[in-house]
Write a protein that holds these residues in place. Structure first.
Motif, mmCIF file in Angstrom:
data_model
loop_
_atom_site.group_PDB
_atom_site.id
_atom_site.type_symbol
_atom_site.label_atom_id
_atom_site.label_comp_id
_atom_site.label_asym_id
_atom_site.label_seq_id
_atom_site.Cartn_x
_atom_site.Cartn_y
_atom_site.Cartn_z
ATOM 1 N N GLY A 304 0.795 -1.326 -0.127
ATOM 2 C CA GLY A 304 -0.106 0.144 0.000
ATOM 3 C C GLY A 304 0.974 1.203 0.093
ATOM 4 O O GLY A 304 2.010 1.465 0.636
ATOM 5 N N ARG A 305 0.455 2.161 -0.669
ATOM 6 C CA ARG A 305 1.178 3.363 -0.917
ATOM 7 C C ARG A 305 0.249 4.471 0.006
ATOM 8 O O ARG A 305 -0.682 4.907 -0.300
ATOM 9 N N ASP A 306 1.166 5.278 0.860
ATOM 10 C CA ASP A 306 0.663 6.342 1.743
ATOM 11 C C ASP A 306 0.439 7.681 0.775
ATOM 12 O O ASP A 306 -0.664 8.285 1.029
ATOM 13 N N GLY A 307 1.156 7.930 -0.377
ATOM 14 C CA GLY A 307 1.041 9.040 -1.130
ATOM 15 C C GLY A 307 0.190 8.685 -2.212
ATOM 16 O O GLY A 307 0.096 7.457 -2.639
ATOM 17 N N ALA A 308 -0.589 9.731 -2.816
ATOM 18 C CA ALA A 308 -1.492 9.333 -4.025
ATOM 19 C C ALA A 308 -0.686 9.869 -5.175
ATOM 20 O O ALA A 308 0.476 10.383 -5.088
ATOM 21 N N SER A 309 -0.961 9.378 -6.437
ATOM 22 C CA SER A 309 -0.373 9.617 -7.690
ATOM 23 C C SER A 309 -1.277 9.531 -8.706
ATOM 24 O O SER A 309 -2.488 9.505 -8.421
ATOM 25 N N ASP A 310 -0.847 10.023 -9.988
ATOM 26 C CA ASP A 310 -1.933 10.148 -10.983
ATOM 27 C C ASP A 310 -2.393 8.726 -11.860
ATOM 28 O O ASP A 310 -2.976 8.848 -12.731
ATOM 29 N N ALA A 311 -1.791 7.741 -11.065
ATOM 30 C CA ALA A 311 -2.244 6.472 -11.312
ATOM 31 C C ALA A 311 -3.887 6.564 -11.337
ATOM 32 O O ALA A 311 -4.513 5.791 -12.032
ATOM 33 N N ILE A 312 -4.561 7.193 -10.671
ATOM 34 C CA ILE A 312 -5.907 7.385 -10.449
ATOM 35 C C ILE A 312 -6.644 7.664 -11.945
ATOM 36 O O ILE A 312 -7.599 7.437 -12.054
ATOM 37 N N SER A 313 -5.908 8.489 -12.603
ATOM 38 C CA SER A 313 -6.554 8.922 -13.897
ATOM 39 C C SER A 313 -6.681 7.572 -14.582
ATOM 40 O O SER A 313 -7.798 7.706 -15.431
ATOM 41 N N PHE A 314 -5.953 6.870 -14.806
ATOM 42 C CA PHE A 314 -6.057 5.506 -15.540
ATOM 43 C C PHE A 314 -7.219 4.552 -14.792
ATOM 44 O O PHE A 314 -8.193 4.129 -15.564
ATOM 45 N N LEU A 315 -7.257 4.551 -13.520
ATOM 46 C CA LEU A 315 -8.135 3.667 -12.794
ATOM 47 C C LEU A 315 -9.515 4.330 -12.911
ATOM 48 O O LEU A 315 -10.632 3.341 -13.163
ATOM 49 N N GLU A 316 -9.602 5.627 -13.030
ATOM 50 C CA GLU A 316 -11.122 6.217 -13.266
ATOM 51 C C GLU A 316 -11.590 6.022 -14.500
ATOM 52 O O GLU A 316 -12.448 6.106 -14.832
ATOM 53 N N ALA A 317 -10.352 5.611 -15.634
ATOM 54 C CA ALA A 317 -11.088 5.308 -16.899
ATOM 55 C C ALA A 317 -10.916 3.765 -17.261
ATOM 56 O O ALA A 317 -11.372 3.414 -18.070
ATOM 57 N N GLY A 318 -10.994 3.025 -16.089
ATOM 58 C CA GLY A 318 -11.309 1.594 -16.288
ATOM 59 C C GLY A 318 -10.283 0.842 -16.455
ATOM 60 O O GLY A 318 -9.958 -0.367 -16.933
ATOM 61 N N VAL A 319 -8.949 1.399 -16.452
ATOM 62 C CA VAL A 319 -7.541 0.916 -16.753
ATOM 63 C C VAL A 319 -6.936 0.351 -15.442
ATOM 64 O O VAL A 319 -6.547 1.219 -14.570
ATOM 65 N N PRO A 320 -6.683 -0.889 -15.058
ATOM 66 C CA PRO A 320 -5.813 -1.112 -13.750
ATOM 67 C C PRO A 320 -4.474 -0.576 -13.854
ATOM 68 O O PRO A 320 -3.800 -0.619 -15.016
ATOM 69 N N ALA A 321 -4.159 0.017 -12.739
ATOM 70 C CA ALA A 321 -2.974 1.051 -12.753
ATOM 71 C C ALA A 321 -2.376 0.786 -11.371
ATOM 72 O O ALA A 321 -3.029 0.883 -10.253
ATOM 73 N N VAL A 322 -0.993 0.680 -11.246
ATOM 74 C CA VAL A 322 -0.042 0.522 -10.173
ATOM 75 C C VAL A 322 0.915 1.508 -10.229
ATOM 76 O O VAL A 322 1.333 2.129 -11.011
ATOM 77 N N GLU A 323 1.725 1.640 -9.018
ATOM 78 C CA GLU A 323 2.748 2.475 -8.704
ATOM 79 C C GLU A 323 3.894 1.506 -8.516
ATOM 80 O O GLU A 323 3.882 0.395 -7.807
ATOM 81 N N CYS A 324 5.040 1.702 -9.277
ATOM 82 C CA CYS A 324 6.085 0.862 -9.464
ATOM 83 C C CYS A 324 7.375 1.669 -9.817
ATOM 84 O O CYS A 324 7.319 1.964 -10.787
ATOM 85 N N GLY A 325 8.349 1.588 -8.994
ATOM 86 C CA GLY A 325 9.593 2.466 -9.252
ATOM 87 C C GLY A 325 10.813 1.865 -8.436
ATOM 88 O O GLY A 325 10.852 0.830 -7.845
ATOM 89 N N PRO A 326 11.918 2.514 -8.673
ATOM 90 C CA PRO A 326 13.337 1.908 -8.377
ATOM 91 C C PRO A 326 13.264 2.308 -6.943
ATOM 92 O O PRO A 326 12.523 3.014 -6.104
ATOM 93 N N VAL A 327 14.650 1.893 -6.613
ATOM 94 C CA VAL A 327 14.960 1.900 -4.993
ATOM 95 C C VAL A 327 15.397 3.290 -4.580
ATOM 96 O O VAL A 327 16.332 3.835 -5.467
ATOM 97 N N GLY A 328 15.239 3.850 -3.348
ATOM 98 C CA GLY A 328 15.791 5.203 -3.181
ATOM 99 C C GLY A 328 15.113 5.523 -1.856
ATOM 100 O O GLY A 328 14.707 4.703 -1.040
ATOM 101 N N ASP A 329 15.360 6.998 -1.419
ATOM 102 C CA ASP A 329 14.616 7.553 -0.416
ATOM 103 C C ASP A 329 14.956 9.032 -0.247
ATOM 104 O O ASP A 329 15.456 9.545 -1.261
ATOM 105 N N GLY A 330 14.086 9.411 0.687
ATOM 106 C CA GLY A 330 14.178 10.973 0.689
ATOM 107 C C GLY A 330 13.410 11.905 -0.202
ATOM 108 O O GLY A 330 13.802 13.075 -0.279
ATOM 109 N N HIS A 331 12.508 11.477 -0.860
ATOM 110 C CA HIS A 331 11.627 12.104 -1.690
ATOM 111 C C HIS A 331 11.018 13.485 -0.941
ATOM 112 O O HIS A 331 10.336 13.304 0.081
ATOM 113 N N HIS A 332 10.961 14.359 -1.738
ATOM 114 C CA HIS A 332 10.722 15.786 -1.235
ATOM 115 C C HIS A 332 11.464 16.347 -0.066
ATOM 116 O O HIS A 332 11.180 17.372 0.753
ATOM 117 N N GLY A 333 12.566 15.574 0.314
ATOM 118 C CA GLY A 333 13.283 16.090 1.551
ATOM 119 C C GLY A 333 14.491 16.608 1.165
ATOM 120 O O GLY A 333 14.804 16.738 -0.208
#
Length: 371
Positions: A304-333
């Motif tokens: 589960g992801r605490d933050g939201a993203s624009d993946a919801i744009s696809f979900l609202e159009a009926g397209v299954p969408a997930v978040e998936c990205g590389p390893v790291g840390d400190g975003h927005h910090g």
């Protein structure tokens, strides 16, 4: 240019500014076109967006790789990337220029395959506060949809199958004005606003949990109050960012806030939670691809992801969408970084995922084609 060098180049653009977004979008477009990938560029609400497609026009299934160029503001030195061991530091390294660079490289790698249609879409308003007409919504309206979408948000190579919903509320708090020398005569709206925020934190919804989330997130993100040094403020406005759980009802949360004494919700930005079944065949195929290349620590690929993203744009159009990205840390910090090794792993996992699909998605198993 490999994904590390490409990420470094993208990090040099201050894409918290419109000028930086435009320059970075021009670079992305030119980089892909130099590799014989046709790119459509455009502007939506004053910000650039890009779209490209590879693979046969009638290929099945159709996959969307989705990313964003924009970042939250950073210090000037954060736009001068530097490397320490396996870590590449810079504003947006993790969220999500590293993922975007790897997607660009994967798109180039996939251009020659002849089975799967792959759309690459890139926006520059994912981090913005604009409430309407998001760039991702516009691209969906233009037909850049398919059977499955991957948003390259930072997940440490896990698959985000759920994300909290967004209920951002602007709340006006009423007080009573008085001379600053006699604050006991008035009713300080700034102090009341802080007390109201603490009450929001203790409302029943804030103590609920789910199988993927310990609790909702409640953040006091902005406070605007007072118009004179020698006056007790009679009005204060606060922005409260609530990330609520799948299954919770945003209207009930808003009503509970409005019921607090002297609190009035005057503006709302809402996006519903993201949810995709763990058993979805595309989720399973993506998990298998990641396991082949670089299985993340722990037993669970789906998170589960605490933050939201624009993946919801696809979900609202009926397209299954997930978040998936590389390893790291400190975003927005202040010390944001992405793992250099994981950039290559992520690129290879995306390619492996697409190459797995024709063999795994038999005609009887393949979902109904959306576009």
């Amino acid at each position: 240019m490999d994904e590390r060098a490409l990420t470094e180049r993208l990090l040099t653009y201050d894409t918290s500014t419109l000028e930086g977004m435009q320059s970075a979008a021009g670079f992305v477009k030119g980089w892909l076109e130099a590799r014989d990938v046709e790119v459509k560029g455009g502007v939506h609400n004053g910000r650039p967006l890009l779209a490209a497609s590879v693979g046969p026009s009638d290929g099945e299934p159709t996959i969307v790789l989705h990313g964003h160029l924009d970042v939250v503001p950073g210090r000037p030195e954060q736009f001068a990337p530097h490397i320490d061991g396996d870590r590449l530091y810079g504003r947006g390294a993790y969220d999500m220029k590293g993922g975007l660079a790897a997607m660009m490289c994967a798109l180039h790698d996939l251009a020659a395959q002849e089975r799967v249609r792959v759309h690459f879409v890139c926006v520059a308003d994912e981090e913005s506060e604009d409430l309407e007409q998001r760039g991702s919504d516009y691209l969906v309206e233009q037909g850049y949809i398919g059977d499955f979408a991957i948003t390259g948000e930072p997940t440490n190579m896990h698959i985000g199958i759920q994300a909290k919903g967004v209920l951002a509320m602007r709340i006006e708090v009423a007080g009573k004005a008085a001379h600053g020398s006699t604050p006991w005569v008035g009713d300080n709206a700034v102090l009341k606003a802080f007390d109201i925020f603490r009450q929001i934190e203790t409302l029943p919804f804030a103590r609920e949990s789910s199988d993927m989330f310990d609790r909702p997130s409640v953040n006091l993100s902005r406070i605007l109050g007072g118009d004179a040094l020698n006056k007790v403020p009679d009005v204060c406005v606060i922005d409260v960012d609530v990330r609520y759980l799948p299954g919770q009802e945003p209207e009930k949360i808003k009503a509970a806030v409005n019921d607090l004494p002297d609190a009035n919700v005057i503006k709302v930005f809402h996006r519903r939670p993201a949810m995709v079944a763990r058993e979805d065949p595309f989720v399973q195929a993506l998990g298998e691809a990641i396991s082949h290349i670089a299985p993340p620590p722990g037993e669970q690929l789906s998170v589960g992801r605490d933050g939201a993203s624009d993946a919801i744009s696809f979900l609202e159009a009926g397209v299954p969408a997930v978040e998936c990205g590389p390893v790291g840390d400190g975003h927005h910090g202040p010390e944001e970084w992405v793992s250099i090794r994981s950039l290559e792993d992520y690129r290879r996992a995306l390619v492996e995922f697409v190459n797995l699909l024709p063999g795994q998605m038999g005609q009887d198993e393949r979902p109904l084609r959306i576009a």
